[in-house]
Design an enzyme around this catalytic site. Structure first.
Site, PDB file in Angstrom:
ATOM      1  N   ALA A 221       0.832  -1.200   0.000  1.00 49.38           N
ATOM      2  CA  ALA A 221       0.000   0.000   0.000  1.00 49.38           C
ATOM      3  C   ALA A 221       0.866   1.250   0.000  1.00 49.38           C
ATOM      4  CB  ALA A 221      -0.933  -0.015   1.214  1.00 49.38           C
TER       5      ALA A 221
ATOM      6  N   PRO B 116      -4.883   8.870  -2.838  1.00 46.49           N
ATOM      7  CA  PRO B 116      -5.609   9.715  -3.794  1.00 46.49           C
ATOM      8  C   PRO B 116      -4.775  10.908  -4.279  1.00 46.49           C
ATOM      9  CG  PRO B 116      -7.058   9.091  -1.996  1.00 46.49           C
ATOM     10  CD  PRO B 116      -5.704   8.559  -1.635  1.00 46.49           C
TER      11      PRO B 116
ATOM     12  N   SER C 191       1.734   9.109  -9.247  1.00 49.64           N
ATOM     13  CA  SER C 191       3.111   9.143  -9.733  1.00 49.64           C
ATOM     14  C   SER C 191       3.979   9.897  -8.731  1.00 49.64           C
ATOM     15  CB  SER C 191       3.164   9.838 -11.097  1.00 49.64           C
ATOM     16  OG  SER C 191       2.573   9.009 -12.073  1.00 49.64           O
TER      17      SER C 191
ATOM     18  N   PHE D 276      -6.043   2.153  -4.578  1.00 46.91           N
ATOM     19  CA  PHE D 276      -5.483   1.245  -5.593  1.00 46.91           C
ATOM     20  C   PHE D 276      -4.517   0.256  -4.962  1.00 46.91           C
ATOM     21  CE2 PHE D 276      -7.628   3.406  -8.776  1.00 46.91           C
ATOM     22  CZ  PHE D 276      -7.293   4.756  -8.834  1.00 46.91           C
TER      23      PHE D 276
ATOM     24  N   ALA E 263      10.408  -5.257  -8.874  1.00 52.74           N
ATOM     25  CA  ALA E 263       9.127  -5.738  -9.372  1.00 52.74           C
ATOM     26  C   ALA E 263       8.920  -5.491 -10.856  1.00 52.74           C
ATOM     27  CB  ALA E 263       8.001  -5.069  -8.595  1.00 52.74           C
ATOM     28  N   ARG E 264       9.595  -4.501 -11.388  1.00 52.36           N
ATOM     29  CA  ARG E 264       9.334  -4.127 -12.781  1.00 52.36           C
ATOM     30  C   ARG E 264       9.549  -5.248 -13.791  1.00 52.36           C
ATOM     31  NH1 ARG E 264      11.052   2.088 -11.676  1.00 52.36           N
ATOM     32  NH2 ARG E 264       8.956   2.547 -10.924  1.00 52.36           N
TER      33      ARG E 264
ATOM     34  N   ILE F 101      -7.211  -8.136 -35.999  1.00 52.27           N
ATOM     35  CA  ILE F 101      -7.103  -9.257 -36.931  1.00 52.27           C
ATOM     36  C   ILE F 101      -8.314 -10.162 -36.821  1.00 52.27           C
ATOM     37  CG2 ILE F 101      -5.831 -11.413 -37.364  1.00 52.27           C
ATOM     38  CD1 ILE F 101      -3.275  -9.836 -36.664  1.00 52.27           C
TER      39      ILE F 101
ATOM     40  N   GLU G 220       2.859  -0.004 -11.371  1.00 49.52           N
ATOM     41  CA  GLU G 220       4.297  -0.180 -11.106  1.00 49.52           C
ATOM     42  C   GLU G 220       5.094   0.982 -11.681  1.00 49.52           C
ATOM     43  OE1 GLU G 220       5.670  -3.022  -9.496  1.00 49.52           O
ATOM     44  OE2 GLU G 220       3.568  -3.392  -9.050  1.00 49.52           O
ATOM     45  N   GLY G 221       4.515   2.149 -11.675  1.00 47.02           N
ATOM     46  CA  GLY G 221       5.176   3.298 -12.279  1.00 47.02           C
ATOM     47  C   GLY G 221       4.738   3.426 -13.718  1.00 47.02           C
TER      48      GLY G 221
END
Lengths: 380, 262, 379
Positions: free
Chosen positions: A123, A127, A131, A155, A241-242, A337, A363-364
């Site tokens: 967490a 709000p 970023s 989030f 984590a990225r 397609i 994650e950014g």
């Protein structure tokens, strides 16, 4: 098809993850998306397959997989369902701060709960702090031997039913970003309230909630790392984590590609020829496949650097940006397609297109990733 | 009851007007529209005409720009539009407008019922209808939210500050309407396409024999500035939320007292 | 924009915007949620003469021209892509085809009820599993006396289940492949024609999509639209006319999305400033603004060509190609700008993201804009 760049051990884990996905995830991916629910019984199966909390070192009860191995699993899960992958990946994400700054006691506490089948939560976002993660307004005050935490997070992935979570709060608002600290909070702490559930366009079975902390008290020893080091910890965590998130995106892209290729082979055009015999379609598939493969290799490269103990921040950001942008493009192309079929819920690709979008954001955001990359380029 | 007339004004759409930093108005991108309450007046005229099978015409006084209003007006159920485009309208106040409209109406013929909006969207002086009635020597009924025509009489319901009043008028009358009177229908495509085939006629101020003084405004606009409400941006930052709430309540109460002037 | 719309077109655009704001916008979220055919709104559109916008007055049409029609589609799309799609499928496909290729009797028999909205029109073109005429479920039409008997399945029929009249593309000559397809006017209530299921979609959910079953459906020979074998040519041109309107749909949806992102960007503060002040955000907005502007002009131009009886198929294909690309990128960027909030189902941006993709979806494999454009260049 055997991937020659993987060790036999890695190939084995990849196979286990692939079979798991085919058996447990793909049959219910549609249903989970519709209901926006995740079946926790899956965790038992994940444990049995040895894929639970892959990031936990062996000494603490986890499989202790190297990073590349973890990304193989994440990719297979992403192939099955990005929401599922995000949820399980969240176990990893939330445990990374422990790997970076946890004491032995803290690791035992945190990893222990994950290894026993519990879920982890992370967490950070609020709000007013997206970023701009440093604009945190959740406050932690020392009261005797306890930290008292007050604030609202949003989030927060999986925090609706996580057993244990890492929560970021400011221990000194006057210091701004340098006043941020990280805390371990278990779900049974009084005052920890799960607020509104986010109803999302995609990764719908991933639990995304508002988390309210009202005078939540945790022992002094639950401070992770030092006071004021929260931001550094958060950044390092996201670095780790990225590539995993990027792997999930690679999985999503691969699934979309496979569906589109199958369609191109089977769907006959007005003249009775397979759709794939049209060069425009064939070339598009070629481009899609190239994108997915390039993304995959960027991820592997970033993780090899990490496992070698070498700085990999720039490569991790590149991998995340490229893989998620590729997933977005490839899933959108797949829907195009596959025409009316691809746009309908008869096909899985419309879900993939909805799921892919969030990977460019969490994650950014990919804009933040570019700041990271360009920062390293221009400041070296 | 044979002939209806609706008077409407072609005004700048306030939504397009931008307020500059020095509060001056930038109307560069502003389009025109039929004044809001005049739309209600036109709709009421159209409804009455449809109901009673009678004719309804319109009259408008403005600058040359009013030519752009004709198809718009004619698409709203009117049979014909008379338009007066004259530079005199740029500085015109209700006095001038009423003089011009009255002179035109006297030339155009007898109308049983003349409808206006209660006030225009730009100046909202609410004077045009009563002045017009006085000049035509007929009654004016204002603040009307409902009109019924029966036995050659007009029954108008007025919405006043403290009551609802019903007025019956025999003979020609000027009525100004409130927006409550109806909800103007959006013209259908066929009505828009048919507007081009409906008649419109120019009336020249020079042919109305109006004295120069009657074309000179008695009210002169000295300046036009935008109104911007400044946010107070008060932040209550006490440690305890309960204190913040108490402060907020006290501040609101104070404000209410100030507004009431006590 | 200096493109000169006529007074009528300006009024039509204005009125359409008012209509969309008043009636469509408040219902848009619910329509998307329930995915139910918006019958109430269709009724209101009938009152506005929207169902026969460009059709001749003698059949009850408004004769307002194709450009006016695209203006209306754009305005409706700003509020609800699904509502616009209902109208588009009815007008650009069904009504257009009958007006263009119908005999005098057929026009008299069908256009008035389409114009007055008594019947909604739809194209039954796509078939399950393969393109038109190529799959095992293809709809065949066998001549039997003075009727044709239709058997097979159609799927992804837009307005399916809600339409009163289908233009069904069926194979009359199996040997002739693509040239053996013919078009038939089929009343929805004809015996043997049934709705097998309604199909859920990613977006444009209020525009019902259905799978239809044709079980020995008897259609009078007089209902053959155009000549036998002309089916594909009819479909191709009608789809081209629809592409222009689809371009207008993308303009409307993308415009609404962009405005939402601008609003959001101005009030979302991060790093102590509105995010709209960040160059990264500005360049995304600039890109989409430019693209939407170009697309709008292309739509007006192609609509004018069609309206004036000039060749328009290549321009329509260009619109299809361009709209798919820019609609997609605009909405990807809008959600990116709005971040986690934009991704929420509660916000309008996520619906616009799902809807814009549906506006440019290809119909079976007939739609190869590149081939059409290249074919035109190389002719």
């Amino acid at each position: 098809m055997v991937d020659m760049s993987l060790t036999p051990e890695q190939q084995k884990v990849q196979q286990i993850a692939r079979e798991f996905t085919a058996k447990y995830i793909i049959p219910v991916d549609r249903e989970w998306d519709e209901k926006g629910e995740f079946h926790e019984f899956i965790l038992e199966e994940v444990k049995k397959a040895g894929l639970n909390c892959m990031a936990v070192p062996e000494e603490y009860g986890g499989p202790g997989y190297p990073s590349v191995t973890q990304s193989l699993v994440a990719e297979e899960w992403g192939y099955g369902c990005a929401a599922f992958a995000t949820t399980l990946g969240g176990n990893g994400l939330s445990s990374y701060p422990l790997a970076i700054a946890g004491t032995d006691e803290q690791k035992k506490m945190y990893y222990g709960r994950l290894v026993n089948g519990g879920m982890g939560g992370f967490a950070l976002t609020e709000p007013g702090a997206g970023s701009d993660a440093g604009a945190c307004s959740t406050i932690a005050k020392l009261d005797g031997e306890e930290w008292v935490i007050n604030g609202t997070k949003c989030f927060a992935t999986t925090c609706g039913y996580a057993d244990i979570m890492v929560v970021f709060a400011s221990t000194d608002p006057s210091k701004g970003v340098k006043g941020l600290s990280a805390f371990i909070v278990e779900k049974e702490r009084e005052g920890l309230i799960v607020g509104a559930v986010e109803h999302k366009m995609g990764i719908r079975s991933s639990n995304t909630v508002e988390l309210i902390l009202k005078n939540v008290r945790v022992p002094r020893a639950h401070l992770l790392g030092k006071e004021g080091e929260g931001m550094k910890l958060a950044m390092k965590t996201l670095d780790m984590a990225r590539p995993i998130v990027a792997s999930i995106a690679v999985g999503v892209g691969q699934r979309a590609l496979d569906e589109a290729v199958k369609f191109a082979k089977e769907y006959l055009d007005v003249n009775g020829k397979p759709l794939g015999s049209h060069q425009a379609i064939a070339f598009k598939l070629a481009d899609m496949a190239t994108q997915v493969e390039a993304a995959r290799q960027l991820v592997r490269n970033a993780l090899r650097l990490k496992d070698a103990g070498v700085p990999y921040t720039k490569e991790a950001a590149m991998a995340k940006t490229f893989a998620t942008d590729a997933a977005m493009r490839v899933t959108a192309d797949a829907v195009e397609i596959m025409g009316q079929y691809g746009y309908s819920k008869d096909s899985i690709v419309e879900k993939l297109m909805r799921d892919a979008k969030v990977t460019q954001i969490y994650e950014g955001t990919n804009q933040v990733q570019r700041i990271v990359i360009s920062g390293i380029l221009l400041n070296s | 009851m044979q002939k209806l007339l609706v008077c409407y004004k072609w005004v700048l759409d306030e939504q397009d007007i931008k307020i500059a930093g020095d509060l001056s108005l930038d109307t560069g991108r502003a389009k025109y529209k039929i004044s809001d309450y005049d739309k209600n007046a036109i709709e009421e005229g159209a409804l009455l005409a449809e109901l009673h099978g009678i004719s309804v015409e319109a009259l408008t006084f403005g600058t040359d720009a009013v030519k752009q209003s004709l198809k718009d007006a004619l698409s709203r159920g009117l049979d014909k539009v008379y338009w007066i485009g004259d530079a005199a309208s740029e500085q015109a106040d209700a006095f001038v407008t009423a003089n011009v409209l009255a002179a035109a109406i006297k030339k155009l013929g007898q109308y049983d019922l003349i409808l206006c909006g209660e006030g225009s969207a730009d100046t909202y002086s609410q004077q045009t209808a009563p002045r017009l009635a006085a000049l035509l020597d007929i009654p004016a009924v204002t603040f009307v939210q409902k009109i019924t025509v029966a036995d050659g009489k007009v029954i108008a319901t007025r919405k006043l500050g403290d009551c609802i009043e019903e007025v019956t008028v025999t003979g020609p009358v000027v009525i100004s309407v409130l927006p409550e009177i109806n909800k103007p229908r959006i013209p259908g495509l066929k009505q828009v396409m048919a507007a081009a085939k409906k008649p419109s006629e120019e009336v020249k101020v020079s042919e109305l024999g109006i004295a120069a003084e009657a074309l000179t405004a008695k009210v002169r606009a000295v300046s036009r500035k935008g109104y911007v409400m400044d946010r107070k941006k008060v932040v209550f930052k006490e440690a305890a939320q309960a204190d913040n709430v108490a402060k907020l309540v006290a501040s609101l109460a104070q404000h209410v007292l100030e507004e009431r002037g006590s | 924009m200096s493109y000169a719309l006529t007074e009528e077109q300006q009024l039509i655009q204005q009125n359409a915007r008012e209509f969309a704001t008043e009636y469509v916008e408040p219902a848009a979220a619910e329509i998307d949620h329930t995915a139910a055919h918006p019958a109430d709104i269709v009724k209101k559109m009938i009152e506005q003469d929207f169902l026969g916008i460009f059709l001749p007055g003698e059949f009850g049409g408004a004769e307002a021209g194709y450009l006016s029609y695209t203006l209306i589609i754009e305005e409706l799309s700003r509020a609800s892509g699904a509502v616009a799609a209902v109208l588009l499928n009815h007008a650009s496909l069904a009504a257009y085809s009958i007006n263009r290729w119908g005999s005098a009797e057929q026009k008299q028999a069908y256009l008035p009820s389409l114009c007055q909205g008594e019947k909604l029109g739809a194209f039954a073109l796509n078939e399950p599993g393969a393109a038109l005429g190529a799959g095992e479920h293809r709809v065949t039409a066998v001549k039997d006396g003075d009727s044709y008997v239709l058997s097979g399945r159609k799927c992804y029929v837009a307005n399916g289940g809600a339409a009163g009249l289908y233009i069904v593309f069926a194979q009359t000559d199996p040997e002739a492949g693509a040239k053996g397809i013919s078009a038939f006017l089929v009343d929805a209530k004809t015996d043997g024609l049934s709705v097998a299921r309604l199909i859920d979609k990613m977006g444009l959910r209020g525009c019902q999509s259905a799978e239809l079953v044709f079980d020995q459906v008897k259609v009078p020979a007089a209902n053959l639209l155009g000549a036998e074998g002309a089916g594909l040519a009819i479909a191709a041109e009608a789809l081209a006319a629809a592409s222009i309107a689809e371009g207008a749909m993308v303009v409307g949806i993308a415009q609404a999305a962009m405005e939402d992102a601008v609003k959001y960007g101005k009030q979302r503060i991060q790093f102590r400033r509105p995010i709209a002040t960040f160059p990264a955000i500005q360049s995304m907005l600039a890109e989409m603004a430019a693209n939407i502007h170009m697309l709008r002009l292309a739509v007006y131009d192609a609509a004018s060509l069609l309206e004036n009886g000039q060749a328009f198929v290549a321009e329509a294909a260009m619109i299809k190609l361009f709209a798919a690309r820019i609609g997609q990128s605009a909405l990807i960027d809008v959600i990116q700008i709005e971040g986690g909030y934009g991704y929420s189902q509660e916000m309008v941006a996520s619906r616009l993201y799902r809807d814009v993709k549906g506006a440019v979806i290809k119909n079976s494999s007939l739609d190869f804009p590149e081939k059409i454009i290249a074919g035109n260049l190389l002719a």
